[in-house]
Design a protein around this motif. Sequence first.
Motif, PDB file in Angstrom:
ATOM      1  N   GLN A  74      38.463  42.934  30.992  1.00 49.81           N
ATOM      2  CA  GLN A  74      37.455  42.182  30.948  1.00 49.81           C
ATOM      3  C   GLN A  74      36.265  43.288  30.563  1.00 49.81           C
ATOM      4  O   GLN A  74      36.472  44.106  30.667  1.00 49.81           O
ATOM      5  CB  GLN A  74      37.603  42.230  32.176  1.00 49.81           C
ATOM      6  N   TRP A  75      35.083  42.444  30.444  1.00 52.24           N
ATOM      7  CA  TRP A  75      34.687  43.535  29.607  1.00 52.24           C
ATOM      8  C   TRP A  75      33.208  43.812  30.417  1.00 52.24           C
ATOM      9  O   TRP A  75      32.747  42.901  31.281  1.00 52.24           O
ATOM     10  CB  TRP A  75      33.273  43.174  28.606  1.00 52.24           C
ATOM     11  N   CYS A  76      32.230  45.454  30.450  1.00 55.63           N
ATOM     12  CA  CYS A  76      31.939  45.550  31.377  1.00 55.63           C
ATOM     13  C   CYS A  76      30.034  45.408  29.906  1.00 55.63           C
ATOM     14  O   CYS A  76      29.989  45.814  29.064  1.00 55.63           O
ATOM     15  CB  CYS A  76      31.189  47.286  31.735  1.00 55.63           C
ATOM     16  N   ARG A  77      28.853  44.882  30.817  1.00 51.83           N
ATOM     17  CA  ARG A  77      27.758  43.991  29.613  1.00 51.83           C
ATOM     18  C   ARG A  77      26.632  45.522  30.618  1.00 51.83           C
ATOM     19  O   ARG A  77      26.638  45.440  31.848  1.00 51.83           O
ATOM     20  CB  ARG A  77      28.240  42.506  29.752  1.00 51.83           C
ATOM     21  N   TYR A  78      25.474  45.027  29.294  1.00 48.91           N
ATOM     22  CA  TYR A  78      23.997  45.216  29.784  1.00 48.91           C
ATOM     23  C   TYR A  78      23.212  44.551  29.191  1.00 48.91           C
ATOM     24  O   TYR A  78      23.934  44.572  28.136  1.00 48.91           O
ATOM     25  CB  TYR A  78      24.301  47.455  30.241  1.00 48.91           C
ATOM     26  N   ASP A  79      22.628  43.859  30.161  1.00 44.28           N
ATOM     27  CA  ASP A  79      21.518  42.924  29.162  1.00 44.28           C
ATOM     28  C   ASP A  79      22.545  41.503  28.291  1.00 44.28           C
ATOM     29  O   ASP A  79      22.639  41.454  26.796  1.00 44.28           O
ATOM     30  CB  ASP A  79      20.710  43.929  28.621  1.00 44.28           C
ATOM     31  N   GLY A  80      24.098  41.431  29.104  1.00 45.45           N
ATOM     32  CA  GLY A  80      24.874  40.462  28.119  1.00 45.45           C
ATOM     33  C   GLY A  80      25.328  41.339  26.351  1.00 45.45           C
ATOM     34  O   GLY A  80      25.965  40.893  26.239  1.00 45.45           O
ATOM     35  N   VAL A  81      24.907  42.467  26.700  1.00 45.00           N
ATOM     36  CA  VAL A  81      25.848  43.684  26.015  1.00 45.00           C
ATOM     37  C   VAL A  81      26.572  43.669  25.770  1.00 45.00           C
ATOM     38  O   VAL A  81      27.264  44.415  27.011  1.00 45.00           O
ATOM     39  CB  VAL A  81      24.250  44.313  24.598  1.00 45.00           C
ATOM     40  N   PRO A  82      28.262  43.371  25.464  1.00 41.72           N
ATOM     41  CA  PRO A  82      29.238  44.551  25.792  1.00 41.72           C
ATOM     42  C   PRO A  82      29.558  45.726  25.556  1.00 41.72           C
ATOM     43  O   PRO A  82      29.547  46.178  24.475  1.00 41.72           O
ATOM     44  CB  PRO A  82      30.707  43.257  25.407  1.00 41.72           C
ATOM     45  N   LEU A  83      29.810  46.680  26.457  1.00 38.56           N
ATOM     46  CA  LEU A  83      30.191  47.249  25.777  1.00 38.56           C
ATOM     47  C   LEU A  83      31.096  48.454  26.671  1.00 38.56           C
ATOM     48  O   LEU A  83      31.427  49.576  25.432  1.00 38.56           O
ATOM     49  CB  LEU A  83      28.636  48.478  26.787  1.00 38.56           C
ATOM     50  N   VAL A  84      31.619  48.185  27.134  1.00 39.08           N
ATOM     51  CA  VAL A  84      33.158  49.080  27.781  1.00 39.08           C
ATOM     52  C   VAL A  84      33.754  48.056  28.317  1.00 39.08           C
ATOM     53  O   VAL A  84      33.457  47.024  28.498  1.00 39.08           O
ATOM     54  CB  VAL A  84      32.930  49.750  29.068  1.00 39.08           C
ATOM     55  N   GLN A  85      35.219  48.102  27.785  1.00 37.97           N
ATOM     56  CA  GLN A  85      36.514  47.152  27.755  1.00 37.97           C
ATOM     57  C   GLN A  85      37.058  47.362  29.196  1.00 37.97           C
ATOM     58  O   GLN A  85      37.763  49.042  28.835  1.00 37.97           O
ATOM     59  CB  GLN A  85      36.885  46.445  26.273  1.00 37.97           C
ATOM     60  N   ILE A  86      37.754  46.868  29.874  1.00 29.14           N
ATOM     61  CA  ILE A  86      38.974  47.493  30.652  1.00 29.14           C
ATOM     62  C   ILE A  86      39.825  46.902  30.739  1.00 29.14           C
ATOM     63  O   ILE A  86      39.817  45.800  30.787  1.00 29.14           O
ATOM     64  CB  ILE A  86      38.362  47.501  32.080  1.00 29.14           C
ATOM     65  N   VAL A  87      41.267  47.149  30.743  1.00 33.77           N
ATOM     66  CA  VAL A  87      42.458  46.818  29.817  1.00 33.77           C
ATOM     67  C   VAL A  87      43.634  47.112  31.073  1.00 33.77           C
ATOM     68  O   VAL A  87      43.848  48.148  30.589  1.00 33.77           O
ATOM     69  CB  VAL A  87      42.998  46.524  28.295  1.00 33.77           C
ATOM     70  N   GLU A  88      44.140  45.615  32.332  1.00 31.69           N
ATOM     71  CA  GLU A  88      45.472  46.298  31.946  1.00 31.69           C
ATOM     72  C   GLU A  88      46.702  45.693  31.229  1.00 31.69           C
ATOM     73  O   GLU A  88      46.751  44.619  31.721  1.00 31.69           O
ATOM     74  CB  GLU A  88      45.303  46.485  33.342  1.00 31.69           C
ATOM     75  N   VAL A  89      47.493  46.754  30.987  1.00 34.68           N
ATOM     76  CA  VAL A  89      48.660  46.131  30.606  1.00 34.68           C
ATOM     77  C   VAL A  89      50.030  46.139  32.026  1.00 34.68           C
ATOM     78  O   VAL A  89      49.879  47.286  32.210  1.00 34.68           O
ATOM     79  CB  VAL A  89      49.335  46.440  30.044  1.00 34.68           C
ATOM     80  N   PHE A  90      50.347  45.164  31.605  1.00 31.31           N
ATOM     81  CA  PHE A  90      51.578  44.541  32.677  1.00 31.31           C
ATOM     82  C   PHE A  90      52.749  45.402  32.040  1.00 31.31           C
ATOM     83  O   PHE A  90      53.700  43.970  32.250  1.00 31.31           O
ATOM     84  CB  PHE A  90      51.302  43.616  33.462  1.00 31.31           C
ATOM     85  N   SER A  91      53.333  45.522  31.802  1.00 33.34           N
ATOM     86  CA  SER A  91      54.246  46.673  30.973  1.00 33.34           C
ATOM     87  C   SER A  91      55.672  47.383  31.938  1.00 33.34           C
ATOM     88  O   SER A  91      56.574  47.280  32.386  1.00 33.34           O
ATOM     89  CB  SER A  91      53.798  47.722  30.226  1.00 33.34           C
ATOM     90  N   HIS A  92      55.256  47.504  33.607  1.00 33.56           N
ATOM     91  CA  HIS A  92      55.954  47.972  34.652  1.00 33.56           C
ATOM     92  C   HIS A  92      56.263  47.055  35.778  1.00 33.56           C
ATOM     93  O   HIS A  92      57.534  46.968  36.253  1.00 33.56           O
ATOM     94  CB  HIS A  92      55.671  49.369  34.875  1.00 33.56           C
ATOM     95  N   SER A  93      55.287  46.348  35.518  1.00 33.91           N
ATOM     96  CA  SER A  93      55.690  45.656  36.866  1.00 33.91           C
ATOM     97  C   SER A  93      55.113  43.940  36.272  1.00 33.91           C
ATOM     98  O   SER A  93      53.292  44.199  35.976  1.00 33.91           O
ATOM     99  CB  SER A  93      55.724  45.821  38.424  1.00 33.91           C
TER     100      SER A  93
END
Length: 167
Positions: A74-93
């Motif tokens: 999911q992206w963190c947006r400020y005034d509709g602009v995507p600035l930071v993306q958080i990613v979780e990869v399920f490689s262990h469970s």
Amino acid sequence: NSLFALDATYRLVAHSKNYLSSDPLNIGLYETGYYTQEALKRFYDQGRLVAYQETTGPLISVPGAVGRFESITQWCRYDGVPLVQIVEVFSHSPMSAESEELFKLLMQYINLVFRREQERNQGASDGYGRFLREVIYGELTDPQKMNEAAKNAGFQISGYFDAYRIV
């Protein structure tokens, strides 16, 4: 599972230390701090770059769609602009309804803190943006005025700097 944050240029800004994804897609990211051109092409070919721009909530990828493992982002947006993306990869469970809900709660908290920080620093970022626009578009060319504007925007005005031209 692996959790990491990317900025809007897909540069790695933070990642979990205990579990790193063994997906070849992410190994280069951990080594260099950037996704490879091959990885970005894969995102583009799979329609992910468009989906990242258009989706405001979590986006789930099944194994094989982009990477070897299931992931949620999911992206963190400020005034509709995507600035930071958080990613979780399920490689262990494997991903579950509970892990998806935990990710959503994490994102609510991250967005709250992110918005608070953006609002707190809004004046400074406006000054930076204004100064850079004026320099880039040739509106600010006088060295003395440029020096004063840089000071007012909070830029360090002496030292060694890297400059890049994007073409």
